[in-house]
Design a protein around this motif. Structure first.
Motif, PDB file in Angstrom:
ATOM      1  N   PRO A   1       0.861  -1.157   0.049  1.00 27.50           N
ATOM      2  CA  PRO A   1       0.168  -0.048   0.002  1.00 27.50           C
ATOM      3  C   PRO A   1       0.884   1.326  -0.035  1.00 27.50           C
ATOM      4  O   PRO A   1       1.899   1.420   0.760  1.00 27.50           O
ATOM      5  N   LEU A   2       0.405   2.344  -0.776  1.00 22.43           N
ATOM      6  CA  LEU A   2       1.059   3.446  -0.798  1.00 22.43           C
ATOM      7  C   LEU A   2       0.308   4.662  -0.448  1.00 22.43           C
ATOM      8  O   LEU A   2       0.394   5.963  -0.498  1.00 22.43           O
ATOM      9  N   ARG A   3      -1.183   4.360   0.356  1.00 23.50           N
ATOM     10  CA  ARG A   3      -1.935   5.440   0.576  1.00 23.50           C
ATOM     11  C   ARG A   3      -1.116   6.498   1.494  1.00 23.50           C
ATOM     12  O   ARG A   3      -1.301   7.651   1.289  1.00 23.50           O
ATOM     13  N   THR A   4      -0.332   6.064   2.537  1.00 27.98           N
ATOM     14  CA  THR A   4       0.150   7.169   3.331  1.00 27.98           C
ATOM     15  C   THR A   4       1.327   7.975   2.534  1.00 27.98           C
ATOM     16  O   THR A   4       1.343   9.028   2.939  1.00 27.98           O
ATOM     17  N   LEU A   5       1.997   7.405   1.549  1.00 27.62           N
ATOM     18  CA  LEU A   5       3.066   8.328   0.865  1.00 27.62           C
ATOM     19  C   LEU A   5       1.925   9.185   0.214  1.00 27.62           C
ATOM     20  O   LEU A   5       2.245  10.479  -0.156  1.00 27.62           O
ATOM     21  N   LEU A   6       1.049   8.778  -0.653  1.00 31.50           N
ATOM     22  CA  LEU A   6       0.152   9.446  -1.430  1.00 31.50           C
ATOM     23  C   LEU A   6      -0.436  10.600  -0.927  1.00 31.50           C
ATOM     24  O   LEU A   6      -0.463  12.020  -1.158  1.00 31.50           O
ATOM     25  N   ASP A   7      -1.031  10.415   0.449  1.00 27.14           N
ATOM     26  CA  ASP A   7      -1.551  11.490   1.330  1.00 27.14           C
ATOM     27  C   ASP A   7      -0.442  12.508   1.800  1.00 27.14           C
ATOM     28  O   ASP A   7      -0.684  13.875   1.798  1.00 27.14           O
TER      29      ASP A   7
ATOM     30  N   ALA B   1       5.524   3.851   9.797  1.00 26.91           N
ATOM     31  CA  ALA B   1       4.213   2.897   9.842  1.00 26.91           C
ATOM     32  C   ALA B   1       3.386   3.494   8.900  1.00 26.91           C
ATOM     33  O   ALA B   1       3.046   4.456   8.510  1.00 26.91           O
ATOM     34  N   HIS B   2       2.459   2.525   8.390  1.00 28.53           N
ATOM     35  CA  HIS B   2       1.127   2.841   7.506  1.00 28.53           C
ATOM     36  C   HIS B   2       0.374   3.626   8.348  1.00 28.53           C
ATOM     37  O   HIS B   2       0.074   3.370   9.398  1.00 28.53           O
TER      38      HIS B   2
ATOM     39  N   THR C   1       1.960  12.090   9.074  1.00 32.65           N
ATOM     40  CA  THR C   1       2.783  13.158   9.410  1.00 32.65           C
ATOM     41  C   THR C   1       4.278  12.809   9.741  1.00 32.65           C
ATOM     42  O   THR C   1       5.313  13.253   9.163  1.00 32.65           O
ATOM     43  N   ASN C   2       4.504  11.338  10.150  1.00 30.53           N
ATOM     44  CA  ASN C   2       5.799  10.754  10.251  1.00 30.53           C
ATOM     45  C   ASN C   2       6.468  10.838   8.733  1.00 30.53           C
ATOM     46  O   ASN C   2       7.745  10.634   8.632  1.00 30.53           O
ATOM     47  N   CYS C   3       5.654  10.176   8.077  1.00 29.80           N
ATOM     48  CA  CYS C   3       6.138   9.910   6.578  1.00 29.80           C
ATOM     49  C   CYS C   3       6.620  11.539   5.902  1.00 29.80           C
ATOM     50  O   CYS C   3       7.542  11.446   5.312  1.00 29.80           O
ATOM     51  N   ALA C   4       5.695  12.468   6.270  1.00 34.49           N
ATOM     52  CA  ALA C   4       6.200  13.974   5.864  1.00 34.49           C
ATOM     53  C   ALA C   4       7.580  14.177   6.369  1.00 34.49           C
ATOM     54  O   ALA C   4       8.701  14.733   5.746  1.00 34.49           O
TER      55      ALA C   4
END
Length: 418
Positions: free
Chosen positions: A240-246, A355-356, A360-363
């Protein structure tokens, strides 16, 4: 013994080069290496593209000494379960008849494309007492259970599990890709001495760490002086890529940043829909790149994305990490811990882990990567390529697998006499 008298090493796979699917590339490496060792090698695969069935390949060719034969009516595309099912069923029937009626078969090697290809091989093994070896690139029915497509307790679920156990029982050797996958297989009563646990290798002959300033891929897609975050490979709900897409939406007005999504699969629709809905100019969607251009596309990234679904540990193995390591790039991993990828990141400081669902942590990880000096990014990438070369090189792993195949199938190595 002349080569024509030697036992025939059969390799069954729906996908095979020049199709860009990773499974087919790895199967081709094995076929060529076994032929180089003097064995009679014959490959049966589909004559159509896996992603695009309108792509047609040569029906017969010699690849590095391996006799490649491509079968008709074996791929009708991935647009629906019906078309995929028809292609799979047709291919399995053809594999079954080939296995039953081909003379002097020394062994059959197969992977997971198409799913449950091992059933045809298991039937051949039962009838002809031919050794079969299963390269478990992913696990089914575990994957369809985890994705909620089939309930384990249903009639379909119980049938699929029964087929799976037959394949595992009849296989003389099973090759899972990591310790988590081996653990799942062991729950079916398979002992460690029947498994060779090893990851797949990067295609080092097609990948190189190129300087970004004159990389034609970066020039073509206007990436010079941009910070590029890339996901390259199959876009699947299992990755899944939803976290990155958001997270990309937080950077929609940032002209110095580019997010590239390269490849295909059902999950690509989610990427394309996001770009269209929000009119994103710094998010780019591209199809699979030709194998000859892989070194350019992978080297164009500053950071590579690797994703693994929370329920997919031990079911699938995100092989794309090895391509990123081969071109010397840091990793941003989206997924659970513990897992094979988190193990690598815990042992070697070559990237970031998110984590998926934690946008915020992805950014924050993206911001950290961009704030990291060019020298430090290169140091991380250099460490990644060194780890790969010392433990996961193509020569090392392919030779290990082929030597085990020779042993299990009792094939005699060495050049054939003429």
């Amino acid at each position: 013994m002349s080569k024509s008298d030697k036992p025939l090493f059969l390799l069954f796979s729906q996908v095979f080069v020049p199709d860009p699917a990773s499974v087919g590339q790895h199967m081709a490496d094995v076929a060529v290496e076994m032929a180089r060792r003097g064995h009679r090698v014959r490959v049966y695969c589909s004559n159509r593209g896996f992603e695009d069935p309108s792509v047609r390949y040569e029906s017969h060719e010699n690849l590095g000494g391996a006799d490649v034969r491509r079968l008709p009516f074996s791929s009708f595309g991935k647009k629906s379960l019906l078309t995929r099912g028809l292609g799979t069923a047709s291919l399995l029937v053809q594999f079954l008849f080939i296995g039953l009626f081909t003379r002097n078969v020394g062994g059959i090697f197969f992977s997971t494309s198409p799913p449950f290809i091992g059933l045809a091989c298991a039937i051949v093994s039962m009838i002809r007492r031919v050794p079969i070896v299963y390269w478990a690139m992913d696990l089914n029915p575990d994957q369809v259970f985890a994705m909620g497509k089939v309930k384990p307790a249903s009639l379909t679920g119980r049938t699929l599990e029964a087929i799976n156990r037959i394949i595992l029982k009849r296989s003389k050797l099973i090759v899972p890709l990591d310790r988590f996958m081996a653990g799942r297989i062991a729950t079916r009563g398979i002992t460690n001495d029947k498994m060779l646990v090893m990851p797949p290798w990067p295609h080092e002959d097609r990948i190189d760490n190129l300087d970004q300033s004159n990389n034609p891929f970066r020039v073509k897609h206007n990436l010079i002086d941009k910070f590029v975050i890339m996901y390259s490979g199959n876009h699947s709900p299992a990755n899944p890529l939803r976290t990155l897409l958001d997270a990309t939406l937080r950077y929609k007005d940032d002209p110095a940043l580019r997010f590239l999504f390269v490849g295909g699969g059902g999950g690509k629709k989610e990427v394309d829909a996001l770009i269209k809905e929000h009119n994103l100019t710094n998010v780019i969607s591209l199809p699979y790149q030709p194998l000859a251009d892989l070194k350019y596309s992978l080297s164009a990234a500053d950071v590579h994305i690797v994703s693994l679904g929370n329920d997919m540990v031990g079911i699938i193995h995100p092989c794309k990490i090895y391509g990123a390591m081969a071109v010397g790039r840091p990793i941003l991993f989206l997924g659970p811990k513990p897992s094979h990828i988190s193990d690598i990141l815990d042992e070697h400081p070559i990237g970031w882990h998110v984590a998926h669902g934690d946008v915020t942590n992805c950014a924050n990880a993206i911001d950290q990567a961009r704030a990291t000096s060019r020298d430090e990014l290169q140091r991380m990438g250099k460490l990644a390529s060194e780890v790969l070369g010392e433990n996961l090189s193509q020569e090392m792993l392919c030779n290990r697998l082929c030597s085990k195949l020779e042993d299990v199938m009792q094939l005699k190595s060495g050049p054939a006499s003429v």
